[in-house]
Motif scaffolding. Structure first.
Motif, PDB file in Angstrom:
ATOM      1  N   ASN A  69     -37.115   4.781 -21.167  1.00 10.11           N
ATOM      2  CA  ASN A  69     -37.490   4.280 -19.847  1.00 10.11           C
ATOM      3  C   ASN A  69     -37.280   2.767 -19.716  1.00 10.11           C
ATOM      4  N   ALA A  70     -36.414   2.206 -20.555  1.00  6.76           N
ATOM      5  CA  ALA A  70     -36.132   0.763 -20.504  1.00  6.76           C
ATOM      6  C   ALA A  70     -35.540   0.358 -19.160  1.00  6.76           C
ATOM      7  N   ILE A  71     -34.816   1.249 -18.532  1.00  7.98           N
ATOM      8  CA  ILE A  71     -34.180   0.939 -17.252  1.00  7.98           C
ATOM      9  C   ILE A  71     -35.208   0.652 -16.165  1.00  7.98           C
ATOM     10  N   THR A  72     -36.451   1.116 -16.342  1.00 11.17           N
ATOM     11  CA  THR A  72     -37.483   0.911 -15.328  1.00 11.17           C
ATOM     12  C   THR A  72     -38.275  -0.376 -15.542  1.00 11.17           C
TER      13      THR A  72
ATOM     14  N   PRO B 127     -46.661  -9.481 -20.443  1.00 10.71           N
ATOM     15  CA  PRO B 127     -45.407  -9.007 -21.040  1.00 10.71           C
ATOM     16  C   PRO B 127     -45.166  -7.513 -20.949  1.00 10.71           C
ATOM     17  N   GLU B 128     -43.895  -7.202 -20.897  1.00  5.94           N
ATOM     18  CA  GLU B 128     -43.406  -5.849 -21.103  1.00  5.94           C
ATOM     19  C   GLU B 128     -42.775  -5.850 -22.485  1.00  5.94           C
TER      20      GLU B 128
ATOM     21  N   SER C 267     -46.672  -1.693 -11.835  1.00  2.00           N
ATOM     22  CA  SER C 267     -45.620  -0.673 -11.882  1.00  2.00           C
ATOM     23  C   SER C 267     -45.479  -0.040 -13.268  1.00  2.00           C
ATOM     24  N   CYS C 268     -46.283  -0.471 -14.226  1.00  2.00           N
ATOM     25  CA  CYS C 268     -46.243   0.095 -15.571  1.00  2.00           C
ATOM     26  C   CYS C 268     -46.771   1.528 -15.522  1.00  2.00           C
ATOM     27  N   PRO C 269     -46.062   2.473 -16.159  1.00  2.00           N
ATOM     28  CA  PRO C 269     -46.591   3.839 -16.216  1.00  2.00           C
ATOM     29  C   PRO C 269     -47.973   3.833 -16.880  1.00  2.00           C
ATOM     30  N   ARG C 270     -48.945   4.518 -16.286  1.00  2.00           N
ATOM     31  CA  ARG C 270     -50.327   4.501 -16.786  1.00  2.00           C
ATOM     32  C   ARG C 270     -50.418   4.810 -18.277  1.00  2.00           C
ATOM     33  N   GLU C 271     -49.621   5.762 -18.741  1.00  2.00           N
ATOM     34  CA  GLU C 271     -49.702   6.162 -20.149  1.00  2.00           C
ATOM     35  C   GLU C 271     -49.139   5.104 -21.091  1.00  2.00           C
TER      36      GLU C 271
ATOM     37  N   GLU D 201     -52.703  -8.082 -20.082  1.00  2.00           N
ATOM     38  CA  GLU D 201     -52.137  -6.745 -19.966  1.00  2.00           C
ATOM     39  C   GLU D 201     -50.804  -6.670 -20.701  1.00  2.00           C
ATOM     40  N   LEU D 202     -50.448  -5.446 -21.083  1.00  2.00           N
ATOM     41  CA  LEU D 202     -49.212  -5.204 -21.806  1.00  2.00           C
ATOM     42  C   LEU D 202     -48.666  -3.848 -21.386  1.00  2.00           C
TER      43      LEU D 202
END
Length: 113
Positions: free
Chosen positions: A55-58, A2-3, A34-38, A47-48
């Protein structure tokens, strides 16, 4: 995997860390590449990726068509006098989902009572 979308991503990441998730540590991203590392968290069950409104658009799991459909579903009928659902409401829902996920992770780690 999930995101999650929240108005308070840093708080959500802190709550996840308190439950044992490894967030922003540079752990290997096997699925959410593609999730930003931070904003990436690794848990025993998967994973989450925690997104803020900025940054919702990404996000990759919610498309522009999804956002349009959501906006149409949440818009009050014309002349109803009701205010439309705002991104604050969507963010709050995301934060609640994150808190519930964290509670499930904590409960799972503690085992049955």
């Amino acid at each position: 995997m999930p995101e999650q979308l929240t108005r308070h991503p840093d708080v959500t990441l802190q709550v996840l860390r308190s439950a044992g998730a490894r967030c922003g540590e540079g752990v290997p991203q096997e699925i959410l590449k593609s999730c930003p590392r931070e904003r990436f968290c690794k848990l025993p069950g998967g994973e989450l990726c925690v997104y803020g409104l900025d940054n919702a658009i990404t996000m990759t799991q919610i498309t522009a068509a999804d956002w349009r459909a959501l906006a149409q579903q949440t818009a009050p009928p014309p002349g109803s006098g009701m205010p439309p659902l705002t991104m604050a409401g969507v963010g709050t829902a995301g934060l609640l989902a994150g808190v519930l996920l964290t509670a499930l992770v904590v409960r799972r780690r503690r085992g049955p009572r």
